[in-house]
Design an enzyme around this catalytic site. Structure first.
Site, PDB file in Angstrom:
ATOM      1  CB  CYS A 114      -0.982  -0.028   1.172  1.00 46.02           C
ATOM      2  SG  CYS A 114      -2.350   1.159   0.950  1.00 46.02           S
ATOM      3  CG  HIS A 214      -3.895  -3.030   3.313  1.00 48.26           C
ATOM      4  ND1 HIS A 214      -2.906  -2.641   4.191  1.00 48.26           N
ATOM      5  CD2 HIS A 214      -4.358  -1.888   2.745  1.00 48.26           C
ATOM      6  CE1 HIS A 214      -2.777  -1.322   4.162  1.00 48.26           C
ATOM      7  NE2 HIS A 214      -3.653  -0.841   3.287  1.00 48.26           N
ATOM      8  CD  GLU A 216      -1.914  -5.661   5.659  1.00 47.98           C
ATOM      9  OE1 GLU A 216      -2.426  -4.545   5.906  1.00 47.98           O
ATOM     10  OE2 GLU A 216      -1.403  -5.952   4.555  1.00 47.98           O
TER      11      GLU A 216
END
Length: 234
Positions: A114, A214, A216
């Site tokens: 990002c 993202h 994660e």
């Protein structure tokens, strides 16, 4: 042998019991994904980016990850900030710019996420779309209020993104900026269905992968983290 991945952190007000003061902070999801992929995590808080500090830090890790966070200062790519931009964070901009530049020179494997993609592009001379709703007419990439948006990503055949992730996937987005002019030395490896750049590779690197979303936030899909760990192991 377990590889060590250096991960940049946020510098934010942190509440710890009776104490509230600035602190180095990393959302646990980042470290969980790296640990799940088989890595040990070394946190890298913002600090003065002296050549000696950058060299010593990168000498102690096998790979690097730049995390999300506040907008890159628009003045770094020659523009005045948009009214919707975050207040500049010059300490983090300077530290992460120095880290990514040195990692490229060392061919140190990295995955940048990002804000990290935007830092990479600006470091190499590219520019950013400062406020996507002005361009695409919607807030599809950032609903606000800490709600991640689901968006499709289409990988470019023959690129690392396609090799790691297949033809396409649905990702978690939280960004109001994106790449505008892509810097020389970067190859786009994925787009959104609206042609917004979603991933790039650093041409000169063995493994220099950057994504706008993202990963994660999708802990059941560790493919990008596993690819970083595999590259760092080599």
């Amino acid at each position: 042998m377990t590889v060590a991945i250096g991960v940049t952190t946020y510098l934010e007000p942190v509440v710890m019991g009776l104490w509230s003061r600035p602190g180095s902070m990393l959302p646990q999801v980042y470290s969980d994904c790296l640990i799940g992929a088989g890595a040990a995590v070394v946190t890298l808080p913002p600090q003065p980016p002296t050549p000696e500090a950058v060299a010593r830090v990168l000498d102690g890790v096998d790979g690097l990850m730049l995390t999300g966070g506040k907008d890159v200062d628009a003045r770094l790519y020659g523009q005045e900030p948009h009214p919707e931009n975050d207040a500049p964070r010059p300490d983090r901009d300077a530290w992460e710019t120095a880290l990514v530049r040195a990692a490229i020179e060392l061919d140190l494997p990295f995955l940048v996420i990002c804000r990290g993609l935007q830092v990479l592009n600006v470091t190499l001379g590219g520019t950013l779309i400062q406020h996507l709703p002005d361009v695409i007419g919607s807030n599809r990439y950032s609903y606000g209020n800490a709600v991640f948006a689901d968006n499709p990503v289409i990988t470019v055949p023959g690129t690392s993104a396609a090799t790691i992730l297949g033809e396409g996937l649905t990702v978690k987005s939280y960004h109001h900026q994106a790449l505008d002019r892509v810097a020389d030395g970067l190859t786009v490896t994925a787009y959104g269905d609206d042609s917004i750049v979603q991933a790039v590779d650093v041409d000169a690197m063995t493994f220099g992968v950057a994504v706008q979303w993202h990963p994660e936030e999708s802990p059941d899909d560790l493919r990008l983290f596993e690819a970083l760990v595999a590259a760092a192991s080599r």
